[in-house]
Design a protein around this motif. Structure first.
Motif, PDB file in Angstrom:
ATOM      1  N   GLU A 184       0.824  -1.214   0.000  1.00 53.51           N
ATOM      2  CA  GLU A 184       0.000   0.000   0.000  1.00 53.51           C
ATOM      3  C   GLU A 184       0.857   1.262   0.000  1.00 53.51           C
ATOM      4  N   GLU A 187       1.761   1.817  -3.533  1.00 53.34           N
ATOM      5  CA  GLU A 187       0.581   2.219  -4.303  1.00 53.34           C
ATOM      6  C   GLU A 187       0.151   3.640  -3.938  1.00 53.34           C
ATOM      7  N   ALA A 188       0.232   3.963  -2.643  1.00 51.11           N
ATOM      8  CA  ALA A 188      -0.154   5.317  -2.222  1.00 51.11           C
ATOM      9  C   ALA A 188       0.785   6.344  -2.855  1.00 51.11           C
ATOM     10  N   GLU A 190       2.512   6.023  -5.613  1.00 52.50           N
ATOM     11  CA  GLU A 190       2.240   6.044  -7.050  1.00 52.50           C
ATOM     12  C   GLU A 190       0.963   6.834  -7.331  1.00 52.50           C
TER      13      GLU A 190
END
Lengths: 290, 294
Positions: A184, A187-188, A190
């Protein structure tokens, strides 16, 4: 007649402590007692009288040079072993390697990180020594490494030998640390517009930094305490502090056991500083990666 | 034209027997708050992740503000996302977390400082800018995560079960806060939840999903009161399922155990004399005096 009921909780014997008993026994017998004895004997002369001569003797040549050589070789192998081990751990974590390489690298690391001493020295002499197999093959290919100034029995040669157990240890410790980075976070980052490089620069690498530094301190301690590998490989040519202590204890030429104790006390202090640093950095890392 | 258009979106994971999402078609209007509601494994999070760009659609297209974003990388989409596990960066304090997107976006320091201040005021955590995530409660962490997602001024806000990890009291207050911030900013929002109460109380429209398919899309009132499938009827709210005999489809007259009732709306797909199943919400059952028609 009034009866009183005790409200204090009854203490039950916990079998968990039984499992810890060997550890405490080991720590007392082989860490606490020897360290205490070392400390006391460092301030005694051969007759058992109090003296500061052993401590002041630490400033006499070649002892400071030996400490410095040990520190340098430990630092160099910790830094380069650390970098190499981290890069390998990162490559594994990227998930882009062939599947068969994953168990192979970990098994190699588990074995190699414990492969030190006379056997390791012998292995290197047989491969990279003057008449070693690899040296001969390279010479056959037109690359005379000894002609270029390489010497297995030198600082560089010993560092290379130490690297054999240093970088696998780094790999073993860094693999779980890298795997502890949550998907995460990436992903956060990105999602907020960060590129892969920006994620590693600002999130991934800073999060791993305490673990990296802590493990490098562990590698430093690992190399600093090594004796057999260096002695088997170089004899007495490289005056590491462990070799100096060995010489004082064995008493071939120099025989001053109490000076040896004082030198060992110096080593213990340097190792203790590394250990405190390691513990501090590990605490930060655990807080972040939990 | 809708602000967000998902057309024939399908997702099949490698080695999976069945598609995770299939035949997904949805239009979301600008400023709308849409929830994906369904049980675990129904494909709601997968769909959200396809919108964010973390999963690639096997087929179909996702268009945002007239631009096909299907092939675009997540960091180029300008979509804010709030994760269930907060996903705050533990090595940064609250202010740095909120300013992260602006920093990597190359904004100037004064600009970042100003925007971070605005965001801290928005989530009412002005005093906690210097705290680290581990020093905050779960609710505070999720508010920071929300501020961080909004700080980059995204065109779309995605929330992936943002309240699941919080206790009931915090969940309720944060739920209202999320809705109030969304209304204040007018930002188009897609919210994923398996909690029907959350979906019904927050959303302009609810998308009920099951086994990768959309079961029903509609405003909460419609979803609750007029479910179109048995799954929606059973998943949303509590109800009693009764076998009934249709008496007059035009007036909605039905018979249960010899007693006649009226559904209140025509029964379009049924013929007189047919056996049907009705779903009865306990909350709407009222007792009247004998003889009163209902």
């Amino acid at each position: 007649m009034a009866t009183t009921i005790s409200t204090a909780p009854r203490r039950h014997f916990s079998w968990v402590w039984l499992g810890l008993t060997p550890f405490f026994l080991f720590a007392i017998l082989f860490i606490l007692l020897p360290s205490t004895s070392l400390f006391i004997d460092s301030f005694r002369d051969g007759q058992g009288n109090f003296t500061l001569a052993n401590i002041t003797g630490l400033t006499q040549s070649p002892i400071p040079e030996s400490y410095w050589l040990s520190i340098r070789i430990s630092a160099v192998t910790a830094i380069f072993g650390g970098i190499l081990g981290f890069l390998l751990a990162y490559s594994r974590a990227s998930g882009n390697l062939p599947r068969w390489l994953y168990p192979v690298t970990l098994t190699f690391a588990a074995v190699a990180s414990n492969f030190a001493g006379v056997t390791l020295a012998f292995a290197f002499v047989n491969t990279l020594g003057r008449t070693g197999f690899v040296t001969a093959v390279l010479k056959g290919l037109g690359l005379d490494i000894y002609g270029f100034g390489f010497n297995l029995y030198s600082f560089l040669g010993l560092s290379l030998t130490y690297m054999y157990f240093q970088f696998p240890l780094m790999l073993l410790i860094m693999v779980p640390a890298i795997e502890g980075l949550k998907k995460e976070w990436r992903e956060a980052a990105e999602n907020l517009g960060a590129s892969t490089f920006q994620y590693w620069l600002r999130v991934g690498f800073p999060l791993l930094l305490p673990s990296i530094l802590a493990t490098m301190l562990l590698l430093f301690g690992n190399a600093f305490g090594a004796y057999a590998t260096a002695f088997a490989l170089t004899g007495g040519r490289l005056n590491l502090i462990t070799i100096q202590i060995g010489a004082q204890m064995r008493g071939d030429v120099l025989h001053n056991v109490n000076l040896g104790y004082a030198m060992a006390l110096g080593m213990v202090l340097i190792m203790a500083v590394s250990l405190v640093g390691y513990t501090y950095l590990q605490r930060i890392s655990e807080r972040w990666l939990r | 034209m809708a602000f967000l258009e998902l057309t024939n979106v399908r997702k099949v994971f490698p080695n999976a027997q069945t598609p995770a999402v299939e035949d997904f078609n949805l239009n979301v209007n600008a400023g709308e708050f849409v929830s994906f509601l369904g049980p675990s494994g129904c494909g709601k999070t997968t769909t959200l992740r396809m919108i964010a760009g973390f999963e690639t659609a096997t087929s179909g297209s996702i268009v945002m503000d007239g631009r096909d974003i299907t092939p675009i990388r997540p960091n180029q989409r300008n979509i804010g996302m709030v994760f269930q596990s907060y996903a705050l960066f533990p090595n940064m304090n609250v202010a740095d977390n909120i300013g992260f997107g602006l920093k990597v976006g190359g904004k100037s320091k004064p600009e970042i400082k100003e925007r971070v201040g605005e965001m801290l005021a928005l989530i009412k955590l002005e005093e906690l800018g210097n705290r680290y995530p581990y020093q905050l409660s779960g609710g505070q962490q999720q508010r920071v995560a929300l501020a961080r997602a909004i700080a980059i001024r995204p065109q779309l806000l995605l929330l992936d079960e943002p309240l699941s990890a919080l206790d009931a009291k915090i969940r309720l207050s944060l739920r209202n806060e999320i809705r109030s911030i969304q209304r204040q900013l007018g930002i188009t929002t897609v919210y994923v939840t398996h909690d029907q109460e959350e979906a019904l109380s927050l959303s302009d429209r609810v998308v009920v999903m099951n086994r990768g398919l959309i079961e029903q899309v509609g405003p909460p009132f419609e979803i609750y009161n007029f479910p179109t499938t048995e799954f929606v009827a059973s998943f949303v709210g509590t109800l009693n399922l009764l076998k009934v005999k249709v008496i007059d489809p035009a007036t909605g007259a039905i018979q249960v155990d010899g007693q006649t009732f009226f559904t209140g709306r025509p029964l379009v797909n049924h013929a007189a004399g047919e056996t049907a199943q009705i779903a009865l919400r306990p909350g709407i059952v009222q007792s009247r005096q004998h003889g009163a028609r209902r």
